[in-house]
Design an enzyme around this catalytic site. Sequence first.
Site, PDB file in Angstrom:
ATOM      1  N   ASP A 118       0.353  -1.312   5.727  1.00  0.00           N
ATOM      2  CA  ASP A 118       1.795  -1.214   5.547  1.00  0.00           C
ATOM      3  C   ASP A 118       2.475  -1.972   6.683  1.00  0.00           C
ATOM      4  O   ASP A 118       1.814  -2.595   7.525  1.00  0.00           O
ATOM      5  CB  ASP A 118       2.240   0.255   5.479  1.00  0.00           C
ATOM      6  N   TYR A 152      -1.751  -1.584  -2.019  1.00  0.00           N
ATOM      7  CA  TYR A 152      -1.489  -0.721  -0.879  1.00  0.00           C
ATOM      8  C   TYR A 152      -1.604   0.754  -1.257  1.00  0.00           C
ATOM      9  O   TYR A 152      -2.287   1.535  -0.587  1.00  0.00           O
ATOM     10  CB  TYR A 152      -0.097  -0.979  -0.282  1.00  0.00           C
ATOM     11  N   GLU A 202       3.377   8.575  -0.761  1.00  0.00           N
ATOM     12  CA  GLU A 202       3.270   7.125  -0.629  1.00  0.00           C
ATOM     13  C   GLU A 202       4.320   6.410  -1.468  1.00  0.00           C
ATOM     14  O   GLU A 202       4.876   5.393  -1.048  1.00  0.00           O
ATOM     15  CB  GLU A 202       1.863   6.659  -1.003  1.00  0.00           C
TER      16      GLU A 202
END
Length: 308
Positions: free
Chosen positions: A154, A136, A53
């Site tokens: 996203d 996020y 990520e």
Amino acid sequence: MTAPTKPSPGGPSDPAASGVPLHAPVIDWFDEHARDLPWRRPEAGAWGVMVSEFMLQQTPVSRVRPVYEQWMARWPRPADLAAEAPGEAVRAWGRLGYPRRALRLHGAAAAITERHGGDVPADHAQLLALPGIGEYTAAAVASFAYGQRHAVLDTNVRRVFARAVTGVQYPPNATTAAERKLARALLPAEEASAARWAAASMELGALVCTAKNESCHRCPIAAQCAWRLAGKPAHDGPPRRGQTYAGTDRQVRGRLLAVLRDAAGPVSQAALDQVWQEPVQRARALDGLVADGLVEPLADGLYRLPMS
């Protein structure tokens, strides 16, 4: 004649907000078409998900994959990375871009080692409390690694929701409260399904509902897509931000870091001066790298990657 009021996305009058008609076709499509990516395999674990990520922010999969595999082979657990100097994280980051992510990932690894015994926490609040972890990333790790129910927003997901539900070509430049509300409304109630939905909607945006040249004929929810049903109206919001690189401070920073990454020891100012002809921009870029903690100045005009 007064035009009818358009229901707000995610509002009570918006039947698509329940998400139920979208869940099964998107998840079924994902089950058949999902890419085999190393961070999706069980052996990647929560640490592998977290590393991916960080690396995937603003960077395509094709560039991330080889760096990710080298990184995980060298640092299979957070403690392995935390034991190294932060400059080694910057060196291993290579040319992925936005190298501050490497420092943030190193800081998160150190905090995981110190606070959580070397195991990436499953609790969303604990993830969010780690240095360098935003909303996020915390939601993505909790969802993708631990199968929890979180809205993971996203760019790809935001584009899918903008088109399929809101009926516009592109989402706003920055994530809005309305988008977050809609994403929460679209989440399946069951935890495992919600985690699967998060991954599936992201993959749909990456492979089918792309920013340009979308493949509606391959989309499992084309028949329900509000944007397609409206005739694909062109984007009429603020101009979409493009990313430039050539000639920018980012390019200069990248060239300076490349010299430092490739060097076995400290590098002289004279060696750094060779990478860019314009002295004011070069000095500004180098000062920025020092201010960001990516470069450490030493005596006698020498520089190196950070050691602490």
